[in-house]
Design a protein around this motif. Structure first.
Motif, short mmCIF file in Angstrom:
data_model
loop_
_atom_site.label_atom_id
_atom_site.label_comp_id
_atom_site.label_asym_id
_atom_site.label_seq_id
_atom_site.Cartn_x
_atom_site.Cartn_y
_atom_site.Cartn_z
N UNK A 14 0.83 -1.20 0.00
CA UNK A 14 0.00 0.00 0.00
C UNK A 14 0.87 1.25 0.00
N UNK A 15 0.40 2.34 -0.62
CA UNK A 15 1.18 3.58 -0.60
C UNK A 15 1.24 4.18 0.81
N UNK A 16 2.26 4.96 1.04
CA UNK A 16 2.39 5.65 2.33
C UNK A 16 3.04 7.00 2.08
N UNK A 24 5.84 10.72 10.96
CA UNK A 24 5.61 9.27 10.92
C UNK A 24 4.98 8.88 9.59
N UNK A 25 5.31 7.70 9.08
CA UNK A 25 4.69 7.27 7.83
C UNK A 25 3.23 6.89 8.05
N UNK A 26 2.37 7.36 7.16
CA UNK A 26 0.95 7.01 7.20
C UNK A 26 0.68 6.03 6.06
N UNK A 27 0.05 4.92 6.37
CA UNK A 27 -0.32 3.96 5.33
C UNK A 27 -1.69 4.30 4.79
N UNK A 28 -1.89 3.99 3.53
CA UNK A 28 -3.17 4.23 2.87
C UNK A 28 -4.26 3.46 3.58
N UNK A 29 -5.41 4.08 3.75
CA UNK A 29 -6.57 3.44 4.36
C UNK A 29 -7.75 3.55 3.41
N UNK A 30 -8.64 2.59 3.46
CA UNK A 30 -9.80 2.60 2.57
C UNK A 30 -10.65 3.84 2.82
N UNK A 32 -9.64 6.71 3.35
CA UNK A 32 -8.99 7.84 2.68
C UNK A 32 -8.93 7.67 1.17
N UNK A 33 -9.59 6.67 0.62
CA UNK A 33 -9.48 6.36 -0.80
C UNK A 33 -9.86 7.54 -1.69
N UNK A 34 -10.89 8.27 -1.34
CA UNK A 34 -11.35 9.39 -2.18
C UNK A 34 -10.50 10.63 -2.07
N UNK A 35 -9.84 10.82 -0.94
CA UNK A 35 -9.08 12.06 -0.74
C UNK A 35 -7.65 11.82 -0.26
N UNK A 36 -7.02 10.77 -0.73
CA UNK A 36 -5.66 10.44 -0.30
C UNK A 36 -4.68 11.58 -0.57
N UNK A 37 -4.87 12.31 -1.66
CA UNK A 37 -3.96 13.41 -1.97
C UNK A 37 -4.07 14.56 -0.97
N UNK A 38 -5.22 14.72 -0.33
CA UNK A 38 -5.42 15.81 0.63
C UNK A 38 -5.09 15.42 2.07
N UNK A 39 -4.88 14.16 2.36
CA UNK A 39 -4.57 13.72 3.72
C UNK A 39 -3.18 14.22 4.09
#
Length: 54
Positions: A14-16, A24-30, A32-39
């Motif tokens: 998964x992307x992080x 800290x590294x954040x792992x992709x979560x479902x 956040x699927x729609x707004x991963x670029x804004x997290x």
């Protein structure tokens, strides 16, 4: 091969990205699927500690 009940796949693939406050590294979560670029922050605590921008 027997799997653990909670395991659903290879989470290492998964992307992080790093949190802007603590780094800290954040792992992709479902969720956040729609707004991963804004997290930007890993938690509500980091969101509250962000530096105020003028």
């Amino acid at each position: 091969m027997k799997r653990e009940p909670g395991f659903k796949g290879n989470k290492a693939a998964l992307p992080s990205k790093p949190c802007l406050v603590c780094g800290r590294p954040m792992s992709w979560r479902k969720a956040w699927a729609r707004n991963w670029d804004e997290v930007r922050y890993c938690s509500d605590a980091c969101r509250q500690r962000k530096k105020a921008t003028p």
